[in-house]
Write an enzyme that holds these catalytic residues in place. Structure first.
Site, PDB file in Angstrom:
ATOM      1  N   SER A  87      39.042  38.620  -2.674  1.00 23.81           N
ATOM      2  CA  SER A  87      39.535  39.303  -1.482  1.00 23.81           C
ATOM      3  C   SER A  87      39.134  40.774  -1.511  1.00 23.81           C
ATOM      4  O   SER A  87      37.945  41.093  -1.467  1.00 23.81           O
ATOM      5  CB  SER A  87      41.049  39.112  -1.382  1.00 23.81           C
ATOM      6  OG  SER A  87      41.560  39.611  -0.168  1.00 23.81           O
ATOM      7  N   HIS A 194      44.523  36.853   4.975  1.00 26.51           N
ATOM      8  CA  HIS A 194      43.712  35.636   5.148  1.00 26.51           C
ATOM      9  C   HIS A 194      44.424  34.615   6.042  1.00 26.51           C
ATOM     10  O   HIS A 194      44.311  33.410   5.819  1.00 26.51           O
ATOM     11  CB  HIS A 194      43.353  35.017   3.793  1.00 26.51           C
ATOM     12  CG  HIS A 194      42.693  35.965   2.865  1.00 26.51           C
ATOM     13  ND1 HIS A 194      41.388  36.397   3.007  1.00 26.51           N
ATOM     14  CD2 HIS A 194      43.160  36.629   1.773  1.00 26.51           C
ATOM     15  CE1 HIS A 194      41.082  37.251   2.054  1.00 26.51           C
ATOM     16  NE2 HIS A 194      42.138  37.413   1.294  1.00 26.51           N
TER      17      HIS A 194
END
Length: 227
Positions: A87, A194
């Site tokens: 990420s 996300h």
């Protein structure tokens, strides 16, 4: 033997992070000073002496982890064969591989963090780690919950992170436990990363990415979506 550096994402922050590097290295001190100047805030002070609560604010957490990661990679002076990041850690990987400069990466991370903070403030949301269920089980559980909750990160077989509204994730945790999950607990984050709740932040970050100069990396970078 190959050497890979894998950089962490949000949730890996901790109080006093980076203070040991600052105390031990002139290079680290210079990079912390540069980070404070780029951001126009006392990021290093918050990292070194701030509370856990202060460090969990997305607008602080993401720059702090990026700065700490890139400085540590610089000080390790390893001969890297490849890099990857989870990420947020993808930005650290890009900087470590020379695809973007330290300051340019920090500017992008700041845009990302502030945009995601706005999305977090718009609706209470969170994430949770689910361990011990098949991916398909977690997907089915999320699909049958009325509130927003989706599988966000497939970390390894039997470990999925779900993301969504507070209510949706709470229901997901409860139902995953009932289905036999070994662990189902919230992560140390303050947003539904996300997930569809982050779409406004994604749109804002895209503008910053388009205006950033990228170079060919010195080593291969393995991406999250498709390595």
């Amino acid at each position: 033997m190959k050497t890979a550096l894998v950089f962490p994402g949000q949730g890996s922050q901790y109080a006093t992070m980076g203070k040991d590097l600052f105390d031990a290295s002139p290079v680290a001190r210079q990079m912390f000073a540069e980070a404070d100047e780029v951001l126009g805030i006392d990021l290093s002070g918050t990292m070194f002496t701030g509370s856990d609560e202060a460090l969990t604010q997305t607008s602080i957490t993401q720059p702090a982890i990026y700065v700490h990661s890139v400085i540590l990679a610089r000080l390790l002076e390893l001969e890297m064969d490849m890099v990857a990041g989870h990420s947020l850690g993808e930005f650290s990987a890009l900087a470590a591989a020379g695809a973007i400069g330290f300051a340019d990466g920090l500017k992008l991370v700041s845009i990302r963090a502030n945009a995601m903070q706005k999305a977090c403030d718009a609706e209470p949301s969170t994430m949770a780690a689910i361990i011990g269920l098949q991916n398909e089980q977690v997907e089915e559980i999320c699909a049958n919950i009325d509130d927003i909750v989706v599988p966000a990160n497939y970390n390894s077989p039997g470990q999925v992170v779900i993301s969504g509204s507070e209510a949706g994730v709470d229901q997901g945790i409860e139902q995953c436990k009932a289905a036999g999950a070994k662990i189902a607990k919230k992560l140390q984050v303050n947003g539904a990363f996300h997930s569809p709740l982050m779409q406004p932040a994604s749109d804002e970050l895209a503008e910053g990415i388009r205006s950033t100069q990228f170079e060919a990396p010195k080593v291969p970078i393995y991406q999250n979506i498709n390595a």
